[in-house]
Design an enzyme around this catalytic site. Sequence first.
Site, PDB file in Angstrom:
ATOM      1  CG  ASP A 185       1.287   2.691 -11.979  1.00 16.82           C
ATOM      2  OD1 ASP A 185       1.540   2.466 -13.179  1.00 16.82           O
ATOM      3  OD2 ASP A 185       0.153   3.011 -11.580  1.00 16.82           O
ATOM      4  CG  HIS A 187      -1.131   0.696 -14.350  1.00 17.61           C
ATOM      5  ND1 HIS A 187      -0.747   1.980 -14.648  1.00 17.61           N
ATOM      6  CD2 HIS A 187      -2.404   0.578 -14.777  1.00 17.61           C
ATOM      7  CE1 HIS A 187      -1.757   2.623 -15.223  1.00 17.61           C
ATOM      8  NE2 HIS A 187      -2.775   1.797 -15.317  1.00 17.61           N
ATOM      9  CD  GLU A 217      -5.709   3.527 -17.100  1.00 19.77           C
ATOM     10  OE1 GLU A 217      -6.216   4.520 -17.612  1.00 19.77           O
ATOM     11  OE2 GLU A 217      -4.705   3.579 -16.355  1.00 19.77           O
ATOM     12  CG  ASP A 247      -5.239  12.734 -11.856  1.00 17.87           C
ATOM     13  OD1 ASP A 247      -6.430  12.663 -11.475  1.00 17.87           O
ATOM     14  OD2 ASP A 247      -4.802  12.099 -12.833  1.00 17.87           O
ATOM     15  CD1 TRP A 249      -5.524   9.329 -10.517  1.00 19.45           C
ATOM     16  CD2 TRP A 249      -4.133   7.624 -10.129  1.00 19.45           C
ATOM     17  NE1 TRP A 249      -6.286   8.194 -10.354  1.00 19.45           N
ATOM     18  CE2 TRP A 249      -5.458   7.130 -10.123  1.00 19.45           C
ATOM     19  CE3 TRP A 249      -3.081   6.728  -9.907  1.00 19.45           C
ATOM     20  CZ2 TRP A 249      -5.751   5.794  -9.896  1.00 19.45           C
ATOM     21  CZ3 TRP A 249      -3.392   5.388  -9.689  1.00 19.45           C
ATOM     22  CH2 TRP A 249      -4.706   4.930  -9.683  1.00 19.45           C
TER      23      TRP A 249
HETATM   24  C1  ACM Z   1      -7.270   4.532 -12.961  1.00 16.86           C
HETATM   25  O1  ACM Z   1      -7.437   5.755 -12.912  1.00 16.86           O
HETATM   26  N1  ACM Z   1      -6.615   4.000 -13.971  1.00 16.86           N
HETATM   27  C2  ACM Z   1      -7.806   3.664 -11.941  1.00 16.86           C
END
Ligand code: ACM
Length: 634
Positions: A200, A274, A352, A445, A489
Amino acid sequence: MKQFLLFFSFLFFFQLLNAQRNIAIIPEPVSVRELGGIFTLKNNALVQSVSADNSADAVADILIQSLQATGYSFSKDKNAGTADFRLEVLASPDAELGNEGYKLLVTPSGINMTANSAAGLFYGVQSLLQLLPKEIESKKVVAGVNWTAPSVEITDYPRFGWRGLMFDVSRHFFTKEEVKRFIDDMVKYKYNLLHMHLTDDQGWRLEIKSLPKLTSVGAWNVKKEGRFNYFSKPAAGEPRDYGGFYTHDDIREIIAYATSRYVNVLPEIDVPGHSLAAIASYPELSCTPGADKYVVNSGEPFMVWPPGGHFYGLLDNTLCPANEKVYTFLDKVFTEVAELFPFEYIHMGGDETARNFWEKSAAIKALMQKEKLKNLDEVQSYFVKRVAKIIESKGKKVIGWDEILQGGLAPNTAVMSWQGMKGGIEAAKQKHQVVMSPTTFVYLDYMQGDAAIEPPVYASLRLNKTYEFDPLPKGVDPDYIKGGQANLWTEQVYNMRHAQYMLWPRAFAVSESVWSPASKKNWADFVKRVEKQFERLDMAETKYAPSMYDPIFKVTKSSSNLPVVTLSTEISGLDIHYSFENSFPDNFYPKYQSPLTVPKDAQFMKLITYRDGKPVGRLIVMPVMELKKRAGIK
Ligand code: ACM
């Protein structure tokens, strides 16, 4: 004589009650029939494993290891006439059990487990451990415990084959020992897939021998503490010594550990978005020149997320779809990933992707002309299809986040649906395999309770909402739904204790959603079992969130422009006590009965929940300013 009989029937009745109280398995098995007796584990118990290929023997070892808290000795004998524990992989399969199911019979004279595979026996062991006293979870020997299990007949098998947990080891690095601990915890609840988010913007965590800068540069950032994404920008010379990565040997060790616990490991290389850690290592992979701009992110803001609008990057953190070097790079990466990870799928991310730099890129414009791509969705789709081909050329199947549907998706590519369930539903309609992992139910998360008490994150997801997760939406062909997965996350998760806090108890709810029959799910009963599991987590020294005991706030405003607070609780049987005069409420303070108008001059509302006269929730200190903000009072 009559009294004697009465006494024994009472005794039997209480034994039965006791047994019922002890059966609190998560995930709830398909069928549990209580038999009314008690099995007592004694020293020098005999464990027999029976299997044509010897595979049951490994499970016998795991069982013995799992019983270490007893301090007892065990012996193994494959040919014993009778044994205290008998674990058998059936020579002729029991169709009802499938690949991972098991039958577990506990009687006063012993324990018998049958399955079609060692994995099935392993899940039988997990259920058995949950029948034993909580002290079985202790890492140290516990003296003075009566090691009993209620007599019971359990038939059990999973609803879905893909029962995943995603661990983001990029935003914060977690060592291989911590990953093993994560595996230890997940298998207790019959998860069988660990998804490692390996790359990431904040770190590239996998050694790629042919691209050494990915880990000499890309695995390191500046240590920051506080609230991620609000950090100050690191100064030019600040040491970049925070992070880490897994060597090939580390990965092999993690995979061997996972495999011995019947867990597959899915590697994720998240591209084209990312990708700042990769670009900081090899700046030529970006469409936007400026090598000196690119550093591994340390939690300082670099993307903008307008509410309801399109996000954009302040820095180009994407790999350039118009640059042939990117495909050469990815070929090298996926060659090593495919060699290292035996699982049939590789995850290519795809989520994203900020495209504001693509919009301005001459290279992207030229690519669009050359390939007749009408828009940036099609540019992304071009990239995804090329990357999918690379992965497939290594003998692997491809899975990606649901954005990979944009602009059209190559056949045979599986979709992990995170933006709600809709991407997964659409993908299943298009005959793609789907794993459901929607933010709406399984984003671990997110905060588990009110922001006044939880470590701040941008969204909330309570246990009761997680428990509603059903990976198979109505009207969708079940052949296309592989299962479900919860995602942890770690932008805001700096250490293992907090990772555990975020996982449990919500990962209990997800395990039940992916293992148990939908008809067996029952919130009130689940909560009782969660509380039993909390005792086990305490013994195992595993942290968990007590958020389900804390109140839920709804705030409106009164006609005189004061906040009106309506409180409720996720679970029944709690009393909420409160104060408005800054002192600490206890159960002698007023009990919440109906919506409360905040006194005009109050500064804080303080609250705590009690049950049966004992505090169960945490003290919540809610600033009245915050209540006013929520009520829309200026
Ligand atoms: C994600 O939560 N961006 C896969």
